[in-house]
Design a protein around this motif. Structure first.
Motif, PDB file in Angstrom:
ATOM      1  N   ASP A  63      23.755  -3.830 -16.933  1.00  0.00           N
ATOM      2  CA  ASP A  63      22.884  -2.678 -17.219  1.00  0.00           C
ATOM      3  C   ASP A  63      22.067  -2.275 -15.984  1.00  0.00           C
ATOM      4  O   ASP A  63      21.779  -1.088 -15.774  1.00  0.00           O
ATOM      5  CB  ASP A  63      21.924  -3.016 -18.359  1.00  0.00           C
ATOM      6  CG  ASP A  63      22.628  -3.096 -19.708  1.00  0.00           C
ATOM      7  OD1 ASP A  63      23.758  -2.561 -19.814  1.00  0.00           O
ATOM      8  OD2 ASP A  63      22.061  -3.698 -20.634  1.00  0.00           O
ATOM      9  N   ALA A  64      21.688  -3.250 -15.169  1.00  0.00           N
ATOM     10  CA  ALA A  64      20.800  -2.977 -14.028  1.00  0.00           C
ATOM     11  C   ALA A  64      21.548  -2.494 -12.796  1.00  0.00           C
ATOM     12  O   ALA A  64      20.931  -1.919 -11.870  1.00  0.00           O
ATOM     13  CB  ALA A  64      20.015  -4.245 -13.675  1.00  0.00           C
ATOM     14  N   LEU A  65      22.856  -2.720 -12.745  1.00  0.00           N
ATOM     15  CA  LEU A  65      23.605  -2.445 -11.515  1.00  0.00           C
ATOM     16  C   LEU A  65      23.496  -1.000 -11.056  1.00  0.00           C
ATOM     17  O   LEU A  65      23.203  -0.726  -9.890  1.00  0.00           O
ATOM     18  CB  LEU A  65      25.072  -2.827 -11.709  1.00  0.00           C
ATOM     19  CG  LEU A  65      25.967  -2.578 -10.489  1.00  0.00           C
ATOM     20  CD1 LEU A  65      25.533  -3.462  -9.330  1.00  0.00           C
ATOM     21  CD2 LEU A  65      27.435  -2.807 -10.840  1.00  0.00           C
ATOM     22  N   ALA A  66      23.761  -0.052 -11.949  1.00  0.00           N
ATOM     23  CA  ALA A  66      23.772   1.366 -11.556  1.00  0.00           C
ATOM     24  C   ALA A  66      22.416   1.797 -11.005  1.00  0.00           C
ATOM     25  O   ALA A  66      22.331   2.520  -9.999  1.00  0.00           O
ATOM     26  CB  ALA A  66      24.164   2.231 -12.745  1.00  0.00           C
ATOM     27  N   THR A  67      21.333   1.351 -11.648  1.00  0.00           N
ATOM     28  CA  THR A  67      19.989   1.706 -11.183  1.00  0.00           C
ATOM     29  C   THR A  67      19.717   1.105  -9.809  1.00  0.00           C
ATOM     30  O   THR A  67      19.173   1.772  -8.913  1.00  0.00           O
ATOM     31  CB  THR A  67      18.927   1.222 -12.182  1.00  0.00           C
ATOM     32  OG1 THR A  67      19.158   1.838 -13.450  1.00  0.00           O
ATOM     33  CG2 THR A  67      17.526   1.573 -11.701  1.00  0.00           C
ATOM     34  N   ILE A  93      17.529 -13.664  -5.471  1.00  0.00           N
ATOM     35  CA  ILE A  93      18.000 -13.456  -6.835  1.00  0.00           C
ATOM     36  C   ILE A  93      17.002 -14.036  -7.841  1.00  0.00           C
ATOM     37  O   ILE A  93      16.674 -13.410  -8.863  1.00  0.00           O
ATOM     38  CB  ILE A  93      19.393 -14.081  -7.038  1.00  0.00           C
ATOM     39  CG1 ILE A  93      20.432 -13.374  -6.157  1.00  0.00           C
ATOM     40  CG2 ILE A  93      19.802 -14.007  -8.504  1.00  0.00           C
ATOM     41  CD1 ILE A  93      20.611 -11.910  -6.464  1.00  0.00           C
ATOM     42  N   GLN A  94      16.506 -15.234  -7.557  1.00  0.00           N
ATOM     43  CA  GLN A  94      15.537 -15.867  -8.456  1.00  0.00           C
ATOM     44  C   GLN A  94      14.262 -15.030  -8.542  1.00  0.00           C
ATOM     45  O   GLN A  94      13.684 -14.864  -9.631  1.00  0.00           O
ATOM     46  CB  GLN A  94      15.218 -17.279  -7.965  1.00  0.00           C
ATOM     47  CG  GLN A  94      16.380 -18.257  -8.082  1.00  0.00           C
ATOM     48  CD  GLN A  94      16.103 -19.582  -7.396  1.00  0.00           C
ATOM     49  OE1 GLN A  94      14.951 -19.900  -7.074  1.00  0.00           O
ATOM     50  NE2 GLN A  94      17.154 -20.361  -7.159  1.00  0.00           N
ATOM     51  N   GLN A  95      13.803 -14.512  -7.411  1.00  0.00           N
ATOM     52  CA  GLN A  95      12.599 -13.671  -7.407  1.00  0.00           C
ATOM     53  C   GLN A  95      12.820 -12.408  -8.236  1.00  0.00           C
ATOM     54  O   GLN A  95      11.935 -11.969  -8.979  1.00  0.00           O
ATOM     55  CB  GLN A  95      12.220 -13.310  -5.963  1.00  0.00           C
ATOM     56  CG  GLN A  95      11.718 -14.483  -5.141  1.00  0.00           C
ATOM     57  CD  GLN A  95      11.529 -14.104  -3.671  1.00  0.00           C
ATOM     58  OE1 GLN A  95      12.072 -13.102  -3.197  1.00  0.00           O
ATOM     59  NE2 GLN A  95      10.745 -14.917  -2.963  1.00  0.00           N
ATOM     60  N   LEU A  96      14.003 -11.798  -8.093  1.00  0.00           N
ATOM     61  CA  LEU A  96      14.303 -10.590  -8.840  1.00  0.00           C
ATOM     62  C   LEU A  96      14.365 -10.888 -10.339  1.00  0.00           C
ATOM     63  O   LEU A  96      13.862 -10.097 -11.159  1.00  0.00           O
ATOM     64  CB  LEU A  96      15.626  -9.992  -8.363  1.00  0.00           C
ATOM     65  CG  LEU A  96      16.072  -8.699  -9.044  1.00  0.00           C
ATOM     66  CD1 LEU A  96      15.028  -7.595  -8.872  1.00  0.00           C
ATOM     67  CD2 LEU A  96      17.432  -8.238  -8.511  1.00  0.00           C
ATOM     68  N   SER A 154      10.884 -11.093 -11.576  1.00  0.00           N
ATOM     69  CA  SER A 154      10.251  -9.770 -11.622  1.00  0.00           C
ATOM     70  C   SER A 154      10.710  -8.987 -12.839  1.00  0.00           C
ATOM     71  O   SER A 154       9.910  -8.311 -13.503  1.00  0.00           O
ATOM     72  CB  SER A 154      10.577  -8.982 -10.348  1.00  0.00           C
ATOM     73  OG  SER A 154      10.021  -9.601  -9.207  1.00  0.00           O
ATOM     74  N   LEU A 155      12.006  -9.076 -13.154  1.00  0.00           N
ATOM     75  CA  LEU A 155      12.556  -8.308 -14.270  1.00  0.00           C
ATOM     76  C   LEU A 155      12.400  -9.022 -15.610  1.00  0.00           C
ATOM     77  O   LEU A 155      12.479  -8.388 -16.668  1.00  0.00           O
ATOM     78  CB  LEU A 155      14.041  -8.020 -14.018  1.00  0.00           C
ATOM     79  CG  LEU A 155      14.370  -7.184 -12.768  1.00  0.00           C
ATOM     80  CD1 LEU A 155      15.870  -7.007 -12.635  1.00  0.00           C
ATOM     81  CD2 LEU A 155      13.666  -5.838 -12.811  1.00  0.00           C
ATOM     82  N   MET A 174       5.410  -9.123  -9.838  1.00  0.00           N
ATOM     83  CA  MET A 174       5.618  -8.256  -8.681  1.00  0.00           C
ATOM     84  C   MET A 174       6.807  -7.338  -8.920  1.00  0.00           C
ATOM     85  O   MET A 174       7.761  -7.704  -9.596  1.00  0.00           O
ATOM     86  CB  MET A 174       5.868  -9.100  -7.418  1.00  0.00           C
ATOM     87  CG  MET A 174       4.685  -9.951  -6.982  1.00  0.00           C
ATOM     88  SD  MET A 174       5.080 -10.961  -5.536  1.00  0.00           S
ATOM     89  CE  MET A 174       5.487  -9.677  -4.357  1.00  0.00           C
ATOM     90  N   ASP A 175       6.750  -6.147  -8.361  1.00  0.00           N
ATOM     91  CA  ASP A 175       7.873  -5.217  -8.470  1.00  0.00           C
ATOM     92  C   ASP A 175       9.029  -5.697  -7.600  1.00  0.00           C
ATOM     93  O   ASP A 175       8.821  -6.333  -6.560  1.00  0.00           O
ATOM     94  CB  ASP A 175       7.445  -3.822  -8.020  1.00  0.00           C
ATOM     95  CG  ASP A 175       6.443  -3.200  -8.979  1.00  0.00           C
ATOM     96  OD1 ASP A 175       6.495  -3.545 -10.174  1.00  0.00           O
ATOM     97  OD2 ASP A 175       5.605  -2.393  -8.523  1.00  0.00           O
ATOM     98  N   PRO A 176      10.248  -5.379  -7.987  1.00  0.00           N
ATOM     99  CA  PRO A 176      11.397  -5.765  -7.173  1.00  0.00           C
ATOM    100  C   PRO A 176      11.333  -5.134  -5.792  1.00  0.00           C
ATOM    101  O   PRO A 176      10.879  -3.993  -5.632  1.00  0.00           O
ATOM    102  CB  PRO A 176      12.592  -5.222  -7.970  1.00  0.00           C
ATOM    103  CG  PRO A 176      12.092  -5.079  -9.363  1.00  0.00           C
ATOM    104  CD  PRO A 176      10.643  -4.724  -9.241  1.00  0.00           C
ATOM    105  N   SER A 177      11.798  -5.879  -4.805  1.00  0.00           N
ATOM    106  CA  SER A 177      11.844  -5.352  -3.445  1.00  0.00           C
ATOM    107  C   SER A 177      13.245  -4.830  -3.144  1.00  0.00           C
ATOM    108  O   SER A 177      14.222  -5.158  -3.833  1.00  0.00           O
ATOM    109  CB  SER A 177      11.479  -6.444  -2.437  1.00  0.00           C
ATOM    110  OG  SER A 177      12.504  -7.431  -2.374  1.00  0.00           O
ATOM    111  N   LEU A 178      13.345  -4.015  -2.100  1.00  0.00           N
ATOM    112  CA  LEU A 178      14.647  -3.491  -1.699  1.00  0.00           C
ATOM    113  C   LEU A 178      15.590  -4.628  -1.318  1.00  0.00           C
ATOM    114  O   LEU A 178      16.780  -4.600  -1.656  1.00  0.00           O
ATOM    115  CB  LEU A 178      14.471  -2.521  -0.528  1.00  0.00           C
ATOM    116  CG  LEU A 178      15.754  -1.918   0.045  1.00  0.00           C
ATOM    117  CD1 LEU A 178      16.468  -1.067  -1.008  1.00  0.00           C
ATOM    118  CD2 LEU A 178      15.440  -1.083   1.291  1.00  0.00           C
ATOM    119  N   ARG A 179      15.062  -5.626  -0.625  1.00  0.00           N
ATOM    120  CA  ARG A 179      15.909  -6.744  -0.200  1.00  0.00           C
ATOM    121  C   ARG A 179      16.455  -7.512  -1.410  1.00  0.00           C
ATOM    122  O   ARG A 179      17.605  -7.944  -1.415  1.00  0.00           O
ATOM    123  CB  ARG A 179      15.099  -7.685   0.704  1.00  0.00           C
ATOM    124  CG  ARG A 179      15.931  -8.608   1.565  1.00  0.00           C
ATOM    125  CD  ARG A 179      16.833  -7.834   2.487  1.00  0.00           C
ATOM    126  NE  ARG A 179      17.423  -8.685   3.511  1.00  0.00           N
ATOM    127  CZ  ARG A 179      18.450  -8.325   4.260  1.00  0.00           C
ATOM    128  NH1 ARG A 179      19.010  -7.129   4.078  1.00  0.00           N
ATOM    129  NH2 ARG A 179      18.938  -9.136   5.174  1.00  0.00           N
TER     130      ARG A 179
END
Length: 298
Positions: free
Chosen positions: A65-69, A38-41, A44-45, A1-6
């Motif tokens: 690396d992911a923070l700025a995005t 966090i675990q779901q993200l 996903s990644l 699944m794609d990451p969610s905003l939450r």
């Protein structure tokens, strides 16, 4: 699944606070809920974002690396939400519309003045066009809607009547023609020095058709291309005009009066035109609302 905003919000808060508890307080959810996000993200990644110790969470190189995005996505969504809310609440936006030259000069100044005071952050662009270009401007996307009386109907355009009007005889209030009785008729008016628009314009076609049906000769003294020109000549006392009454503006032509023509009464409605399958924007609806309110006060 794609990451969610939450999930991204949980990640960014945990990254900066180094604590599930502080992130949970910031997001107004439980610590366990943050942990699950966090675990779901991470699933996903496909990477681990934090190294868990007994006292804190330490960001991994992947998290760095992911923070700025993640922060950019959160900002973009917040901006989108704010912009959409502003549009819905009519506190911002852009609007381009078209109007015939007569409507643009005689009616829209008062409408635009009220609109700008009520919605100062909405940018307006008004296209001054001929009646033959009212629907073209909408079809080509130059205008969201048009105001006027089209020469022809178009199946792709919705035509909504916003003012029902009739052809009238217009003359200077201090120079009333003796031939005009209480209810002026077409037979009365065609005998006078008339000012009207040239052949090929919708109003002139309507006038010629009416005179032909009545068997009345119509030989105007002046034929012009623009309705505003006809009104200006009339305001100088050079004759009487046969035009819709709504064109008279008390600010521009305070010395002109309009009296409805009888035998017969000939309608000439003012319409709002927009694409059939396109919803009007909140800004457009706001301007239409102001337009209707202005017309009701006339």
């Amino acid at each position: 699944m794609d990451p969610s905003l939450r999930q991204l919000q949980a990640f960014v808060n945990v990254y900066h606070s180094g604590s599930l508890t502080r992130a949970a307080d910031k997001l107004c959810i439980t610590q366990s809920a943050v942990s699950v996000l966090i675990q779901q993200l991470e699933r996903s990644l496909g990477v681990r974002l934090f190294d868990r110790t007994s006292k804190a969470l330490r960001p991994t190189p992947a998290a760095q690396d992911a923070l700025a995005t993640a922060e950019r996505i959160i900002r973009d969504v917040a901006h989108l939400t704010s912009s959409a809310k502003g549009l819905a609440e009519r506190s911002r936006g852009r609007l381009s519309f078209a109007a015939t030259s007569a409507v643009a000069a005689g009616l829209m100044p008062a409408v635009i003045d009220t609109f700008r005071r009520r919605y100062p952050n909405i940018s307006l662009t008004m296209l001054d066009v001929g009646s033959d270009n009212l629907t073209t401007a909408v079809e080509q996307g130059e205008a969201e809607f048009s105001i006027g009386t089209p020469d022809t109907l178009n199946d792709s355009i919705v035509h909504t009547t916003i003012l029902r009007d009739q052809l009238s005889v217009i003359y200077r209030s201090d120079m009333p023609p003796p031939a005009l009785r209480r209810h002026p008729t077409w037979e009365d008016v065609v005998k006078l020095d008339c000012i009207t628009v040239r052949r090929g314009i919708g109003i002139r076609t309507l006038i010629d058709r009416t005179c032909d049906e009545l068997g009345l000769p119509f030989k105007p003294l002046f034929e012009v291309s623009y309705l505003t020109t006809a009104l200006a000549l009339t305001a100088r006392g050079l004759g009487v005009a046969i035009l819709p009454a709504y064109l008279i503006s008390s600010l521009q032509f305070p010395n002109l009066v309009a009296r409805q023509l009888y035998k017969p009464v000939v309608g000439r409605d003012l319409c709002l035109m927009h694409l059939k399958h396109k919803t009007l924007s909140p800004a457009a609806l706001a301007l239409v609302e102001v337009l209707r309110g202005t017309l009701e006060k006339r």
